[in-house]
Design an enzyme around this catalytic site. Structure first.
Site, mmCIF file in Angstrom:
data_model
loop_
_atom_site.group_PDB
_atom_site.id
_atom_site.type_symbol
_atom_site.label_atom_id
_atom_site.label_comp_id
_atom_site.label_asym_id
_atom_site.label_seq_id
_atom_site.Cartn_x
_atom_site.Cartn_y
_atom_site.Cartn_z
ATOM 1 N N HIS A 72 -0.876 40.206 69.254
ATOM 2 C CA HIS A 72 -0.916 40.180 67.791
ATOM 3 C C HIS A 72 -1.220 41.579 67.279
ATOM 4 C CE1 HIS A 72 -2.882 36.591 69.580
ATOM 5 N NE2 HIS A 72 -1.986 35.942 68.878
ATOM 6 N N GLY A 118 -6.850 35.524 53.303
ATOM 7 C CA GLY A 118 -6.822 34.941 51.963
ATOM 8 C C GLY A 118 -6.228 33.546 51.986
#
Lengths: 579, 579
Positions: B217, B400
């Site tokens: 990642h 978020g």
């Protein structure tokens, strides 16, 4: 970007070596490609697939029980040579014949067609079949002009399964034809791919746009559209493929949603969910779909949808087991295979050529021919970058490299033949064979045929006169037209070759010397090559976006004119009296 | 670029639906992921693999005979929730227990660990195991801190084969441990990947450079080096992996050369040719190597080399047949499977919670708690983009979205519980469970544990006093530390939570009201969150390039401080007298 390589010029060889090492359980290498690790059993037709590389798992990744017996492996996006195709077919052949099959591209059609001729001359029953599934590359009614893209997979799979089942060569060919007639594909691309060693992509798609119908080497598409959602794309693909459905519109279909390299499985599954729903809504039953990378284009972004309308026979072959390096299905328990091959044994003896009888004059001219080819090879080596640059505007940028490979092989073969005492005809034929064998692609087979035809006309004795050379060149032109794939006006080397041949004929008929006539013909060829800048390549051939290439001359026509000039200089340097 | 999607927020759901449709022969969907199309046979241990998605074929692509029994499917690069892991494990379980296994990432360790606790409480024998093959993520001696990357494949394959062979849960766990102890991987990246809907890549590697040891990642690597040739890269990978070889350095090894998405098979084969030669030169015998895409990162460019040192047992499991959507090997004739599942049957009843007894005061406070969570959810919805922006500097930009998903689920659950007459403790617990279940990832499990711990301390009767709230928050902090994966100073939400808890304690001890104490504690938390900008995240955790994140505060600490402020405002608005 294709980022990992050693010498870009050896990318295909290095790739193949690694592939063979990793998959030694399945395949062994032979000159020109790969065959299964076990010999084809007696009575079984061999299916040999192929084309250029850069499409993994197509084509070498699907050699194994239930699928292909061999794969011819060309350079990236470049047809293998006829000699390579024949070599793999010989190695795959047992005693029941060979089906050679590729996508429908000019270079493949020529080279595999020549290979069939060669194999038949050796007593091997051989047929060639070209897949034409890409609905975007030619309209209905012109199906035979369509390219082969991911539909290669359905056709090759069915032909392979039919051969495994024991059909004879006519039967396997019939199945390939039926699978092709029942298969339709539409592809889209979002971004180009980059050849090993290149800094720039082969083509680009504008940001936020999608090229509809773009071929797997960036060939011309139908339109550019704004980048769609996954659902919108599914609609475009389903409508496009079903809109071209064959007359026998059954309810059971095999379906492939194929990723071209950079578009990943996660994205394909999102699209597949929509495609599957649309197909069900229209009453179709999807039989064992494949969602994944089956026919790729290096790291190109894009995907394609393939539908094969099934009858009972095609469904049986579509669902049959297979066991290959990259594609495995079911339990591939097939009829017993032949004995295991060892990589060391798999060398195919080059066909020996009968020695021709030359006289002293013929041997002297043979040495001049070899010197001429040396000059051509040197000129092309200097011009490689420029030819690549011209070709990259409309093609895949490998024309310069192909011409250098071919001409240097021709030079070496010509020198060896001349040193061995061959006459000019044999020197030219040896050069032609070497050019075709080493260059691959369309230009390789065309240049090989041209030199071989001239050599055949001139023979090995005496000093050829101007009329003989002109006639030989006319033979060469005819041979190229007979190979098919192009006509004057299609923006190919023929657009320079025909004016050259015509002018040579005209000047020789007027009584000019060979040197004078050739010099004038070379000028005419140069002008004709420049004039190809205004032409648009014929859609359906293996050429990238037609629009882009207007304003740039054809690389093949340009290099032909350059070679004509170099030969003209050779005539001048050896003096009019020498010939 | 990830280009194909409908609603980016539903990418994983859409991907999973398409995957299940295309692979209905192999798998059916259950809440949280997928299980085999046939029930696990009695007496067979179920192996459940998982983690975030975006790594296809890892993890759902390898569910099938000879490999996994189920896969938990989180959002892209995000751990699934504990509830999802438990749900898939329940569906895969027959009667012989479940091994849950993932790569070693904080979110997976927490969520799968909690799932094991839950499963055991239901009477299912369950164990969890984390793979730690990435030599670049922590030095020798700190092997347990290493991440799991492509070595997931060797470990999951051996565990799956051991379960197929009939080993009991202790035996399957032992095989997983042995495979992990024998497996080492080193990866490199040349270019980043892009999340669905994002305009910019998650991380970039400078042009002409290669990130060595970069995680799947984009987590921190060891170094950046100039882009190598294929041969040089082979040397780097082989030296890196062999340099960390385990003590039991046998001669027979299983090897994977894994492509991360954009690096294509042709390139991998070129590198493989060199890798194979180097390994042979050093006296190793390579057993059935895999060259291809097994653990990817969307369209990331790069590759990794995995070596598993074999003993007789591991070699038997490595070479055992398997038959899954994306990975098939040999003839996977296994012991008879259980009955076929139908997709419709596969719903798992949510565990019902015993009703707690609340009094009127508790019910009133419960309604206030629900209103507080409503304010928190509204604040986070407004802050989503800003939190995403902060997180994208050092993370994958999904903080978020995760906080919005979690807080809105918590609000809904709290409202429902409060409307149903639950007291404040039960309202908080319901909110915590919902937050963890819907948000997934590390922040989801931490927030879930925090709310649940506070709720458990406060109970459902009376009005909680300041000391009780402070004690509850201390419990929550302790729960988070116990979940593992981070300590204060590691640049996580703990860096804001501990100062909050300490200040709340201090002010309450000084006699301040809960509202006053909380307001001051929120200020302290905000300052502490800002101060995380100077911290460097601990290497080995699932965090991108450490260097990049210095100068930016941690998103988790920032959102915690923001929530603390919103809760302070709630105290003000309801008035000091209300609580």
């Amino acid at each position: 970007m294709t980022k990992l390589y050693n010498d870009p010029a050896r990318f295909t060889e290095d790739m193949l070596a690694g592939f063979l090492d990793a998959n030694a359980r399945y395949v062994v290498g032979v000159p020109g490609g790969v065959v299964r690790a076990h010999r084809t059993r007696p009575g079984k037709v061999a299916v040999v697939i192929g084309g250029g590389s850069g499409h993994y798992p197509a084509f070498c990744g699907t050699v194994g029980p239930g699928f292909a017996d061999g794969a011819v492996v060309g350079n990236i996006f470049t047809s293998p040579s006829a000699e390579e195709a024949a070599s793999v077919a010989r190695a795959a052949h047992s005693d029941a014949g060979v089906l050679l099959t590729t996508g429908n591209y000019a270079g493949d059609v020529m080279n595999f067609g020549l290979a069939v001729t060669q194999l038949r001359s050796e007593g091997i029953d051989a047929h060639y079949f070209a897949v034409t599934d890409d609905v975007a590359s030619a309209p209905r009614g012109d199906e035979t002009k369509r390219r082969g893209i991911a539909g290669d997979f359905t056709v090759f799979k069915c032909a392979g399964a039919a051969a495994e089942e024991g059909l004879d060569l006519a039967g396997v060919l019939r199945v390939a034809e039926a699978a092709n007639a029942a298969t339709r594909t539409l592809g889209v691309a979002f971004d180009g791919c980059t050849l090993p060693g290149a800094d720039e992509p082969l083509f680009t798609v504008p940001d936020g746009q999608m090229g509809v119908g773009l071929g797997i080497h960036g060939e011309p598409g139908v339109s550019e559209e704004p980048m769609p959602t996954a659902a919108e794309l599914a609609g475009t693909l389903v409508d496009g493929v079903l809109g071209d459905r064959p007359d026998a519109d059954g309810r059971r279909i095999a379906v492939i949603l194929n990723g071209l390299g950079r578009t990943k499985y996660e994205e394909l599954f999102v699209v597949w969910g929509e495609v599957s729903r649309l197909l069900r809504d229209r009453g179709y039953v999807v039989v064992e779909p494949e969602v994944g990378e089956l026919v790729t284009s290096l790291d190109m972004a894009g995907c394609s949808l393939t539908v094969m309308w099934l009858d009972d026979e095609l469904e049986r072959y579509w669902t049959a087991p297979a066991d290959t390096p990259a594609y495995r299905k079911g339990s591939a328990v097939t009829a017993p295979a032949g004995e295991a091959r060892s990589q060391d044994d798999e060398t195919v003896a080059a066909a020996t050529q009968p020695a021709a009888v030359a006289d002293d004059e013929g041997r002297a001219v043979g040495r001049l021919v070899a010197r001429g080819l040396e000059a051509v090879a040197a000129m092309l080596a200097d011009a490689e970058a420029e030819l690549g640059r011209i070709d990259a505007v409309a093609g895949d940028g490998d024309h310069g490299r192909g011409m250098v490979k071919g001409s240097s092989a021709a030079r070496d073969a010509a020198t060896e033949a001349a040193d061995g005492g061959a006459g000019h005809g044999s020197v030219l034929s040896a050069a032609g064979r070497a050019w075709a064998a080493k260059a691959g692609g369309t230009s390789g087979v065309l240049w090989g045929a041209l030199l071989t035809a001239v050599g055949a006309r001139l023979g090995d004795t005496g000093t050829p006169d101007a009329a003989g050379v002109a006639a030989g060149l006319r033979d060469g032109y005819d041979a190229l037209v007979a190979l098919g794939g192009a006509a004057p006006g299609d923006k190919t080397m023929l657009d320079a070759l025909l004016p050259l041949v015509d002018e040579l004929d005209r000047r020789v008929s007027d009584g000019a010397s060979l040197g004078e006539a050739w010099r004038d013909a070379a000028e005419v060829a140069t002008a004709a090559a420049s004039a190809t800048a205004s032409l648009r390549p014929k859609v359906g051939r293996a050429r990238p976006l037609a629009e882009r290439s207007v304003g740039t001359p054809d690389a093949g026509a340009t290099s032909l004119a350059m070679c004509a000039h170099t030969i003209a200089e050779c005539f001048t340097s050896v003096g009019q009296g020498d010939i």
